[in-house]
Design a protein around this motif. Structure first.
Motif, PDB file in Angstrom:
ATOM      1  N   LYS A   1      -6.192  -7.970  -8.177  1.00 21.03           N
ATOM      2  CA  LYS A   1      -6.390  -6.517  -8.213  1.00 21.03           C
ATOM      3  C   LYS A   1      -5.968  -5.888  -6.895  1.00 21.03           C
ATOM      4  O   LYS A   1      -5.297  -4.843  -6.870  1.00 21.03           O
ATOM      5  CB  LYS A   1      -7.867  -6.224  -8.490  1.00 21.03           C
ATOM      6  CG  LYS A   1      -8.146  -4.764  -8.820  1.00 21.03           C
ATOM      7  CD  LYS A   1      -7.498  -4.398 -10.152  1.00 21.03           C
ATOM      8  CE  LYS A   1      -7.836  -2.986 -10.561  1.00 21.03           C
ATOM      9  NZ  LYS A   1      -7.151  -2.572 -11.817  1.00 21.03           N
ATOM     10  N   ARG A   2      -6.351  -6.529  -5.791  1.00 18.73           N
ATOM     11  CA  ARG A   2      -5.988  -5.994  -4.476  1.00 18.73           C
ATOM     12  C   ARG A   2      -4.464  -6.018  -4.307  1.00 18.73           C
ATOM     13  O   ARG A   2      -3.869  -5.070  -3.764  1.00 18.73           O
ATOM     14  CB  ARG A   2      -6.666  -6.816  -3.380  1.00 18.73           C
ATOM     15  CG  ARG A   2      -6.276  -6.379  -1.979  1.00 18.73           C
ATOM     16  CD  ARG A   2      -7.021  -7.152  -0.927  1.00 18.73           C
ATOM     17  NE  ARG A   2      -8.383  -6.688  -0.804  1.00 18.73           N
ATOM     18  CZ  ARG A   2      -9.456  -7.448  -0.718  1.00 18.73           C
ATOM     19  NH1 ARG A   2      -9.321  -8.765  -0.793  1.00 18.73           N
ATOM     20  NH2 ARG A   2     -10.658  -6.931  -0.594  1.00 18.73           N
ATOM     21  N   GLY A   3      -3.844  -7.092  -4.769  1.00 19.17           N
ATOM     22  CA  GLY A   3      -2.383  -7.185  -4.654  1.00 19.17           C
ATOM     23  C   GLY A   3      -1.682  -6.128  -5.481  1.00 19.17           C
ATOM     24  O   GLY A   3      -0.682  -5.535  -5.040  1.00 19.17           O
ATOM     25  N   GLU A   4      -2.201  -5.912  -6.721  1.00 16.92           N
ATOM     26  CA  GLU A   4      -1.593  -4.915  -7.612  1.00 16.92           C
ATOM     27  C   GLU A   4      -1.664  -3.510  -7.017  1.00 16.92           C
ATOM     28  O   GLU A   4      -0.659  -2.781  -6.959  1.00 16.92           O
ATOM     29  CB  GLU A   4      -2.312  -4.947  -8.967  1.00 16.92           C
ATOM     30  CG  GLU A   4      -1.811  -3.910  -9.957  1.00 16.92           C
ATOM     31  CD  GLU A   4      -2.678  -3.894 -11.207  1.00 16.92           C
ATOM     32  OE1 GLU A   4      -2.600  -2.903 -11.960  1.00 16.92           O
ATOM     33  OE2 GLU A   4      -3.455  -4.861 -11.432  1.00 16.92           O
ATOM     34  N   ILE A   5      -2.862  -3.137  -6.561  1.00 19.92           N
ATOM     35  CA  ILE A   5      -3.033  -1.786  -6.010  1.00 19.92           C
ATOM     36  C   ILE A   5      -2.319  -1.650  -4.681  1.00 19.92           C
ATOM     37  O   ILE A   5      -1.713  -0.604  -4.378  1.00 19.92           O
ATOM     38  CB  ILE A   5      -4.527  -1.461  -5.880  1.00 19.92           C
ATOM     39  CG1 ILE A   5      -5.157  -1.395  -7.287  1.00 19.92           C
ATOM     40  CG2 ILE A   5      -4.756  -0.143  -5.147  1.00 19.92           C
ATOM     41  CD1 ILE A   5      -6.657  -1.188  -7.289  1.00 19.92           C
ATOM     42  N   GLN A   6      -2.358  -2.698  -3.884  1.00 25.41           N
ATOM     43  CA  GLN A   6      -1.690  -2.633  -2.583  1.00 25.41           C
ATOM     44  C   GLN A   6      -0.178  -2.462  -2.757  1.00 25.41           C
ATOM     45  O   GLN A   6       0.479  -1.786  -1.954  1.00 25.41           O
ATOM     46  CB  GLN A   6      -2.004  -3.900  -1.779  1.00 25.41           C
ATOM     47  CG  GLN A   6      -1.537  -3.848  -0.339  1.00 25.41           C
ATOM     48  CD  GLN A   6      -2.230  -2.741   0.452  1.00 25.41           C
ATOM     49  OE1 GLN A   6      -3.446  -2.572   0.366  1.00 25.41           O
ATOM     50  NE2 GLN A   6      -1.446  -1.980   1.216  1.00 25.41           N
ATOM     51  N   THR A   7       0.368  -3.057  -3.805  1.00 24.68           N
ATOM     52  CA  THR A   7       1.812  -2.902  -4.077  1.00 24.68           C
ATOM     53  C   THR A   7       2.152  -1.442  -4.371  1.00 24.68           C
ATOM     54  O   THR A   7       3.156  -0.898  -3.867  1.00 24.68           O
ATOM     55  CB  THR A   7       2.207  -3.781  -5.274  1.00 24.68           C
ATOM     56  OG1 THR A   7       1.941  -5.146  -4.969  1.00 24.68           O
ATOM     57  CG2 THR A   7       3.713  -3.618  -5.587  1.00 24.68           C
ATOM     58  N   GLN A   8       1.301  -0.779  -5.164  1.00 20.22           N
ATOM     59  CA  GLN A   8       1.528   0.636  -5.468  1.00 20.22           C
ATOM     60  C   GLN A   8       1.422   1.484  -4.200  1.00 20.22           C
ATOM     61  O   GLN A   8       2.224   2.410  -3.984  1.00 20.22           O
ATOM     62  CB  GLN A   8       0.519   1.114  -6.515  1.00 20.22           C
ATOM     63  CG  GLN A   8       0.656   0.404  -7.856  1.00 20.22           C
ATOM     64  CD  GLN A   8      -0.374   0.884  -8.865  1.00 20.22           C
ATOM     65  OE1 GLN A   8      -0.648   2.098  -8.951  1.00 20.22           O
ATOM     66  NE2 GLN A   8      -0.940  -0.055  -9.623  1.00 20.22           N
ATOM     67  N   ILE A   9       0.417   1.149  -3.383  1.00 17.72           N
ATOM     68  CA  ILE A   9       0.253   1.903  -2.135  1.00 17.72           C
ATOM     69  C   ILE A   9       1.469   1.725  -1.248  1.00 17.72           C
ATOM     70  O   ILE A   9       1.984   2.693  -0.649  1.00 17.72           O
ATOM     71  CB  ILE A   9      -1.045   1.474  -1.419  1.00 17.72           C
ATOM     72  CG1 ILE A   9      -2.276   1.895  -2.225  1.00 17.72           C
ATOM     73  CG2 ILE A   9      -1.100   2.036  -0.003  1.00 17.72           C
ATOM     74  CD1 ILE A   9      -3.582   1.359  -1.684  1.00 17.72           C
ATOM     75  N   ASP A  10       1.957   0.499  -1.165  1.00 14.20           N
ATOM     76  CA  ASP A  10       3.123   0.229  -0.318  1.00 14.20           C
ATOM     77  C   ASP A  10       4.346   1.002  -0.810  1.00 14.20           C
ATOM     78  O   ASP A  10       5.151   1.520   0.002  1.00 14.20           O
ATOM     79  CB  ASP A  10       3.417  -1.280  -0.310  1.00 14.20           C
ATOM     80  CG  ASP A  10       2.348  -2.078   0.426  1.00 14.20           C
ATOM     81  OD1 ASP A  10       1.570  -1.464   1.189  1.00 14.20           O
ATOM     82  OD2 ASP A  10       2.287  -3.307   0.232  1.00 14.20           O
ATOM     83  N   GLN A  11       4.513   1.108  -2.154  1.00 15.71           N
ATOM     84  CA  GLN A  11       5.648   1.856  -2.700  1.00 15.71           C
ATOM     85  C   GLN A  11       5.556   3.333  -2.348  1.00 15.71           C
ATOM     86  O   GLN A  11       6.553   3.960  -1.950  1.00 15.71           O
ATOM     87  CB  GLN A  11       5.694   1.682  -4.225  1.00 15.71           C
ATOM     88  CG  GLN A  11       6.125   0.292  -4.666  1.00 15.71           C
ATOM     89  CD  GLN A  11       6.085   0.126  -6.170  1.00 15.71           C
ATOM     90  OE1 GLN A  11       5.589   0.996  -6.911  1.00 15.71           O
ATOM     91  NE2 GLN A  11       6.615  -1.006  -6.652  1.00 15.71           N
ATOM     92  N   LEU A  12       4.367   3.896  -2.498  1.00 18.48           N
ATOM     93  CA  LEU A  12       4.184   5.308  -2.177  1.00 18.48           C
ATOM     94  C   LEU A  12       4.420   5.577  -0.698  1.00 18.48           C
ATOM     95  O   LEU A  12       5.043   6.579  -0.316  1.00 18.48           O
ATOM     96  CB  LEU A  12       2.777   5.760  -2.589  1.00 18.48           C
ATOM     97  CG  LEU A  12       2.527   5.828  -4.106  1.00 18.48           C
ATOM     98  CD1 LEU A  12       1.041   6.084  -4.398  1.00 18.48           C
ATOM     99  CD2 LEU A  12       3.385   6.915  -4.746  1.00 18.48           C
ATOM    100  N   GLU A  13       3.900   4.675   0.152  1.00 17.28           N
ATOM    101  CA  GLU A  13       4.108   4.857   1.596  1.00 17.28           C
ATOM    102  C   GLU A  13       5.584   4.729   1.948  1.00 17.28           C
ATOM    103  O   GLU A  13       6.090   5.428   2.852  1.00 17.28           O
ATOM    104  CB  GLU A  13       3.272   3.827   2.371  1.00 17.28           C
ATOM    105  CG  GLU A  13       1.791   4.128   2.337  1.00 17.28           C
ATOM    106  CD  GLU A  13       0.975   3.084   3.090  1.00 17.28           C
ATOM    107  OE1 GLU A  13       1.525   1.973   3.325  1.00 17.28           O
ATOM    108  OE2 GLU A  13      -0.186   3.367   3.412  1.00 17.28           O
ATOM    109  N   SER A  14       6.297   3.879   1.226  1.00 21.53           N
ATOM    110  CA  SER A  14       7.730   3.723   1.468  1.00 21.53           C
ATOM    111  C   SER A  14       8.476   4.999   1.067  1.00 21.53           C
ATOM    112  O   SER A  14       9.370   5.462   1.798  1.00 21.53           O
ATOM    113  CB  SER A  14       8.268   2.533   0.682  1.00 21.53           C
ATOM    114  OG  SER A  14       9.656   2.405   0.860  1.00 21.53           O
ATOM    115  N   GLU A  15       8.102   5.578  -0.082  1.00 17.41           N
ATOM    116  CA  GLU A  15       8.720   6.839  -0.521  1.00 17.41           C
ATOM    117  C   GLU A  15       8.464   7.950   0.492  1.00 17.41           C
ATOM    118  O   GLU A  15       9.350   8.746   0.831  1.00 17.41           O
ATOM    119  CB  GLU A  15       8.195   7.246  -1.894  1.00 17.41           C
ATOM    120  CG  GLU A  15       8.671   6.347  -3.029  1.00 17.41           C
ATOM    121  CD  GLU A  15       8.060   6.756  -4.359  1.00 17.41           C
ATOM    122  OE1 GLU A  15       7.407   7.842  -4.402  1.00 17.41           O
ATOM    123  OE2 GLU A  15       8.214   6.012  -5.343  1.00 17.41           O
TER     124      GLU A  15
END
Length: 364
Positions: free
Chosen positions: A115-129
């Protein structure tokens, strides 16, 4: 003058008799006898046993830890086997329960990590954008990114939501993991309690089983053996006796008319009766409370009964006395001092007439 000479002769004869008596018996008054010994240790067991093997004979010299006997005890082996089986059964149940708990913990931790990996991946994508967008509009003052009323961009709002979602998803998992780990560490687990109780019983049975192999408690000599292979012995019956190689005490007898009394703690010089160079110094550690007949072996004249007080003398273990050897016991005082004490004890106090007689003799 003749009368004075007669008294002088009488006094001189009495003095010669007293000195002769003192010379013959004075020193002997302070010498008494005993024998070196070591109390035999009786080896017994508190349960009925059957003699399996006897490895020694009477008189054998053995070292500490040498096996003397092996015995068996009815029912002990069966009890030990039953307890081992029960402990193994409970331990197996406990291990299964423990493995199940540990497996659940690993599964929950895996869920948490996923769960942490899944949500962290989304956060990382948004921060990258957000980082790309900032770099694109850096030099374009006319373009301003959209923000909500609080001044946050849409991506920032999404990131905050995702972090909240992560906390909400991980919190119950962490709580369940802590609960299960605490359950593993708990000491009041029913299976663990039963295992500990049975293990204590099994330990006691092992101690009892160890007693079935009887070993020498110290370096020494085997005394009497009262058992044979195959015999059954009742509880507390003596199987054999054992004593240390060198005597550690002396049993002596002080004549009842001994002038100088022996007291507890007094030092006594112990001389061998057969080995002229063997002696040591002991200490009185016990005294009898009554007058007893002195053993014939320790009398000056075996034909005449004599009586005295029994005393126990502790002597160093590093001696060369033999078991039951006759020994001579002396008080550690000088010969002259002893003779003077005897002389004073046997010399009657002076009277006024004898004092005046001595004075007249000196005047003449």
């Amino acid at each position: 003058m003749k009368r004075i000479n007669f008294h002088m002769l009488t006094a001189f004869a009495a003095l010669v008799s007293l000195v002769t008596f003192n010379w013959q018996y004075g020193n002997e008054t302070f010498v008494f006898f005993g024998f070196a010994e070591n109390k035999e240790m009786e080896i017994r067991l508190e349960n009925p046993v059957t003699i399996e093997q006897v490895y020694v004979t009477a008189g054998n010299r053995v070292h500490k830890g040498d096996v003397l006997l092996e015995v068996t005890r009815s029912g002990l082996e069966l009890t030990q086997s039953g307890l081992n089986h029960e402990v193994a059964k409970l331990q197996s149940q406990y291990n299964i329960w423990k493995a199940d708990i540990e497996g659940t913990i690993r599964r929950l931790e895996a869920q948490k990590m996923a769960k942490r990996g899944e949500i962290q991946t989304q956060i990382d994508q948004l921060e990258s954008e957000m980082s790309i967008n900032r770099s694109l509009i850096k030099d374009l003052e006319s373009i301003r990114p959209a923000k909500d009323k609080s001044g946050r961009s849409p991506n920032e709002v999404k990131i905050e939501g995702l972090k909240k979602e992560l906390r909400m998803a991980v919190r119950p998992l962490d709580s369940e993991i802590r609960k299960l780990k605490k359950e593993l560490r708990a000491h009041n687990n029913p299976l663990k309690i039963q295992i500990e109780k049975l293990s204590e019983e099994l330990g006691f049975v092992h101690q009892e089983a160890d007693k079935l192999t009887i070993t020498a408690p110290n370096d020494g000599i085997v005394g009497s053996i009262f058992c044979k292979v195959g015999e059954q012995f009742s509880a507390f019956n003596t199987l054999l006796t054992f004593y240390e190689q060198n005597p550690t005490q002396v049993k002596g007898y002080v004549l009842e008319n001994l002038i100088l009394k022996v007291k507890m703690g007094d030092e006594i010089i112990v001389h061998s009766g057969v080995q002229a160079s063997t002696k040591c110094t002991g200490r009185v550690v016990g005294m009898g409370s009554r007058i007893v007949e002195i053993p014939e072996r320790l009398r000056k004249n075996p034909a005449f009964k004599t009586y005295g007080r029994e005393i126990q003398i502790q002597i160093p273990a590093d001696n060369s006395f033999l078991q039951k050897e006759k020994v001579v016991l002396k008080l550690p005082a000088g010969k002259d001092d002893l003779d003077n004490k005897v002389l004073r004890a046997f010399t009657p106090p002076k009277t006024s007439s004898s004092a005046s007689l001595e004075q007249k003799t000196e005047d003449e």
